[in-house]
Motif scaffolding. Structure first.
Motif: not given
Ligand SMILES: [Ca+2]
Ligand SMILES: [Ca+2]
Ligand SMILES: [Ca+2]
Ligand SMILES: [Ca+2]
Ligand SMILES: [Ca+2]
Lengths: 513, 513
Positions: A217-239
């Motif tokens: 989440s911090r990395m997404k914030e730092l680089y203004n990363i928006v999830e898209s159909d070719t960029f996705r993130t997930m964590t084992i704990q959340d999933t």
């Protein structure tokens, strides 16, 4: 055959650059023997040592690799043995001479540049491969990433998407037990983001555990990363655990496939190539065959508007003056010097020291000065201006010959360069490294014929034939042409062998807590 | 239900050890309410805070986890809220009191000890699994090791050898670009040799590149290693490249299979179990549910003659006094103190500092002293004497409760413990780590019920039910029984999921050059 490079008749010798006023003896040159095209040796010159091929006045530079390796301390005549007794560094090492050697490098007009068949990305970058990457924020998600890649590959679905080169799990040993700020964290952050944006990746899934120091989440914030159909993130704990995360990851990747596959190679200028330069398992031939030949290829690439990245700071240590002289301006030179100073502190705080002085063994082998020794490594970078200096894993945006500060250790160094955006890589080796990389194809250049023959399935080009009369320039041309072919899709040897799923090794700095 | 542990009626509270003179509030206890089996609260005690259940005179110890967390600074009556206002560390932290708390721990006679079904090795050690390992001296041989493991597995030949659990490629990111001597080198050396000799491996192939700093030939010399039908080494450079090395490695492994398969589980005393203790992704419940429960299991294991290894030095920092008190003698205590001092230097030279004082947030959550905070982590180690202290990856030979100095970062810490000879591992987690290990099975203990339910496929035991009335001792018994079953071959959740091929992460100390 040109008058450069080896004179094939015995005793053989090599002239590494047309500018050089010395040759290197490949065979021992006895006193009185004619060598280097007809010059009588005034003293015995043993293998690896230097013989003058032009007069050098007191105080004038001794040139090898087309560059200054020292200054004459007495009059040197053609045929003289050139070593410590008549050559020294003089005052050279006391002055960085920022940009003193900068020149107007020839760059071909756009229409005259070589081209390759590559992938044009939406952001304007150019790729040579078309992979999907599974990045991991921490070792704790490494297994899950591999399971995802395996599941997608084994499913057979990739057969429907022939333009996709594969799924790469980028696993590593860090991401937690580290400080949440500072240079160690910054390096990992840049490395991850650099891979995520490397033009050889068409899609990225970033998977974490959830509670690690390196927070997605911090990395997404730092680089203004928006999830898209070719960029996705997930964590084992959340999933909700391993199996659900693998399922979710496989589904996310499957969703990426149509778009990732919807690409076509097109004609792209060689100026879009960002070539990472590496050497590993060096030997006594590295500095006189493969490294200069790769340097000649870099000179060609720069002439065609492209970029070459020299790295491995510990190996150029002590000869940084040669690079600061070549810097396009003082600022670039000063950035290099600041990194050199950083390394002195880094070594000191780890209880070591930087030391690249020629050892007694180096001297016996013919290396006269620290400049000459480091030039053997730096020769990979050719002879053009140094246009920029980058820290580890910083995005490389300059054209021409650039430097990125990295350790000498191959996988760590190359990881920084690929994070910087390298879309092709050349690796010289004398002992026989088997290094391969993903997503960036690695071309292997052997420094000597016996090793090339022994490891021919791993080596792309034999530079050992420079000892038999092939010129450095000819070899550089051969390398340049292979770079263009591999950039266009031809598989390098390490790609044929399947390397690249285990060589993502971000530089770790700082305590593991 | 015993009078220990939770009183299930609201407001719930936990008594973590029968020796304790305080309970921990699970629900908020309002002033005047009866709690902990009928004691009226003299003040409001919020969640996670402590209430006295016995009178504590001025200067007398406050006991939680059966251990001293501080001393009463004023008279404390049953029902009193116990926190900073009436409790402090006193002089306790100025004296290591070496061995002052050592006692005669009960160890059952041999014939009364629990047993498991394990593998008796020729050297007298006992294994719980029967793998073949492919160790790598350097990252440069990582891909080759994976290709070998894959080739053997895919060949189907393992079907003929049902007693072999699989082929594990132990790949990592280091082995070169490092100093060839000093603590970083020593750690890697011990780690590699520790894995090579772990009793859960029936055979080992060690594969290198050839020119790396971590030389296989040197390691063989250091440990007097003789190649045998279950221990082989090779390098890519000597063998002639990638393909030939994979072939040679596959052949070497196939030769090991008959002997490696020729084993049978037999009845072995629980005293042969060496249990690695880990926690990762801790939460506010770790210190009151899973960690004390695991500690109770360790007390049982020690009673049956076995060994438990506590580690993660940064997490016990500041409470080393509690362990030095439990040391069997001064020498053991002093070894721990010397490692604590080493960590202070390690942190300092990396620009950080060790700091484990309860933060304002910790204090608000009910942690009164640094002892109490670190005891939450150390609770995994139970209450018996500290019989030995080891450096990272040193062979663990003592019985009883021991300490191995490692970072807190899970894969690095566990790698040291497995190198030390751990043949079974228990891992507590609150946030939900998915950690799995090879060759040593990892049992996962959830600290809370919601996470257990969410990640039930990854968790072996729910310790969250301690909040609902299960006693710490009952849970410890449950864990101990599962340890025996998993040691006997029952697969843990992380084994079912296939974890363990990516979690070999040797501790790296020193500069990467
Ligand atoms: Ca200097
Ligand atoms: Ca090198
Ligand atoms: Ca290197
Ligand atoms: Ca922990
Ligand atoms: Ca941990």
């Amino acid at each position: 055959m040109s008058n450069l490079s080896v004179v094939a008749a015995e005793p053989r010798s090599i002239r590494l650059s047309p500018k050089d006023n010395v040759v290197v003896a490949v065979d021992e040159i006895e006193k009185g023997k004619l060598a280097a095209g007809g010059i009588a040796a005034n003293a015995r010159v043993t293998r690896g040592h230097k013989m003058a091929v032009a007069p050098i006045a007191v105080g004038q530079p001794v040139l090898k690799f087309g560059q200054i390796i020292g200054f004459a301390t007495e009059e040197i005549a053609p045929g003289d043995w050139v070593h410590e007794h008549n050559t020294s560094m003089g005052e050279f090492d006391r002055d960085y001479e920022f940009a003193a050697g900068a020149k107007n490098d020839e760059v071909l007009p756009v229409e005259a540049r070589a081209t390759f068949q590559g992938y044009r990305r939406a952001n304007g970058k150019s790729g040579t491969r078309n992979y999907i990457g599974i990045l991991t924020s921490v070792n704790c998600s490494a297994s899950v990433a591999r399971f995802m890649a395996e599941a997608v590959t084994k499913s057979g679905i990739l057969a429907q998407y022939p333009n996709i080169d594969g799924i790469i799990p980028f696993v590593h040993g860090t991401g937690c037990g580290m400080a949440a700020k500072g240079e160690g964290f910054d390096i990992l952050k840049r490395t991850q983001w650099g891979y995520a944006t490397n033009p050889n990746l068409a899609g990225v899934l970033l998977v974490g555990l959830g509670c690690e120091v390196f927070q997605i989440s911090r990395m997404k914030e730092l680089y203004n990363i928006v999830e898209s159909d070719t960029f996705r993130t997930m964590t084992i704990q959340d999933t909700g655990g391993t199996r659900k995360t693998i399922e979710a990851g496989v589904a996310a990747i499957k969703e990426m496939l149509p778009k990732a596959n919807d690409v076509r190679r097109e004609t792209i200028s060689a100026s879009e190539l960002i070539l990472a330069l590496q050497c590993g398992g060096s030997d006594g031939y590295s500095g006189i065959t493969a490294n200069p030949a790769l340097g000649a290829a870099v000179d060609l690439l720069v002439k065609h508007g492209g970029t070459g990245i020299l790295s491995e700071t510990p190996e150029i240590y002590g000869a940084e003056h040669l690079l600061t002289r070549r810097a396009v301006n003082r600022e670039v030179g000063e950035k290099l010097v600041s990194r050199i100073k950083w390394w002195e502190e880094y070594a000191a705080r780890n209880g070591g020291e930087m030391n690249n002085n020629p050892s007694p063994g180096n001297k016996a082998g013919g290396l006269t000065t620290i400049l000459e020794k480091s030039l053997g490594a730096a020769a990979k970078g050719g002879t053009t201006n140094l246009t920029a200096v980058y820290e580890y894993a910083e995005p490389v945006t300059a054209k021409g010959f650039v430097f990125m500060d990295t350790p000498g250790y191959d996988p760590v160094s190359a990881t920084g360069q690929v994070a910087g955006g390298a879309n092709i890589l050349c690796f010289t080796t004398g002992r026989g490294s088997a290094y391969g990389c993903k997503p960036t194809p690695s071309i292997k250049l052997a420094t000597n014929t016996p090793m090339y023959q022994r490891m021919v399935e791993d080596m792309d080009i034999n530079c050992g034939d420079i000892l038999d009369g092939v010129t450095v320039q000819e070899k550089g041309q051969e390398i340049f042409e292979l770079i263009l072919r591999v950039a266009s899709g031809e598989q390098s040897k390490s790609e044929q062998l399947g390397y690249g799923d285990n060589e993502f090794v971000p530089w770790q700095i700082g305590a593991t807590m």
